[in-house]
Design an enzyme around this catalytic site. Sequence first.
Site, PDB file in Angstrom:
ATOM      1  N   SER A 230       0.770  -1.310  -0.205  1.00  0.00           N
ATOM      2  CA  SER A 230      -0.018  -0.047  -0.131  1.00  0.00           C
ATOM      3  C   SER A 230       0.887   1.268  -0.061  1.00  0.00           C
ATOM      4  CB  SER A 230      -0.847   0.200   1.187  1.00  0.00           C
ATOM      5  OG  SER A 230      -1.570   1.318   1.253  1.00  0.00           O
ATOM      6  N   TYR A 243      -1.869  -0.180  10.001  1.00  0.00           N
ATOM      7  CA  TYR A 243      -1.863  -0.645   8.774  1.00  0.00           C
ATOM      8  C   TYR A 243      -0.778  -0.589   7.948  1.00  0.00           C
ATOM      9  CZ  TYR A 243      -3.819  -1.048   4.122  1.00  0.00           C
ATOM     10  OH  TYR A 243      -3.869  -1.279   2.643  1.00  0.00           O
TER      11      TYR A 243
END
Length: 394
Positions: A230, A243
Amino acid sequence: MDQASDQTQHEVLFFSLLYSVATAVFGGAIARQLLKQELQMDLRSAFILLLLFIGESVCFVALPGYSGLSLFSVACLLSYCTLPSSGLLPVQEKAILITGCDSGFGQALAKYLDKMGFTVYAGVLHLDGPGAEDLKANGSNRLTVLQLDVTSSDQIAKTFAKIKAELKNKGLWGVVNNAGILEFIADAELLSMNIYKRCMEVNYFGAVEVTKMFLPLLRQAKGRLVNISSIAGSIPLPWLAAYGASKAALSMFSSVLRQELAIWGIKVAIVQPGGFKTGIFGTTDHWNNQHKQIVQQLSPDVKTDYGENYIISFKEKYAKWQATLPEDLRPVLKDISIALRAKNPKTLYTPGKAAFLLPVIVNNLPTCLSDFIIHQFFASGQGVVPDGVKETES
């Protein structure tokens, strides 16, 4: 005087000839790739060639003699290796394992690769869930839906045994570690340790264990490992500490593997998408439940400093983010498929505008300025600050 001038002219002509030979060799190599359709001529390629053209003149004038010629030759070699390849391998008889196919990128990718002709093993968390049922109903006979919780060593081992038995001696061409969770967005101090551990368990340790289990089959096929990281794993983004940390760990793991697995003929690629609308944000019920759990585990001091209104505001952020994210997943699917099919895939793919723009901001501007821009990008119009900050300002 005339003799010295003649010698200088001879040297200029001699080195002009050598530069011409180097340019001709480089140009011939590029033309060969173009004729074989192995070179992707895009804006990036044009920019590289333009820099090389300018660099040739600079080397010839500023560094006369062999030093300039050597530098230009090295630049040609590096440019040749850097230019993106468009040579694509056939998909016939190539099998791919994808994790996290219940929704989002995984489910869309399973359908996408199935239509291209790949043999697809789609791992899902819920074998009887709507995502799995959709794949079973709409996939071809080349698509197999498997129960695969990436946090379960037993399920990973069973999946490996099944795929190995079906593929026999052909090996597995690709593994796409896509399974991932976000859990909740909030300040790092507010997130519970369970959220940190859960993100690492799924996003990092799950991918590591799946990779380690299936590497013998990838080695057999000299295939591809594609890990879906990501943009939050490469640059610091507010409220995504758990995350982002797990995705940063995955990116580093992938980069190390790229170096180690090269001797086996296995190529490793990282895909870092920008924001897209997928199932990773979860449902409203999930968000409400996470919010309650976060409030319950906060110490009285932290709860007082931040205030209930500030914590509640993250549910509004969630809704705003969901509304603004693009639904078209094709840029991500295209990059993943290229990473699986290209003869010489790139090491990093960054589909999505944010995936290109935000790293440029963070990596090239002073920290104080990049932090301000990122904060404005994420907190624009928010207007909610912790109660403790309000007291300090007043």
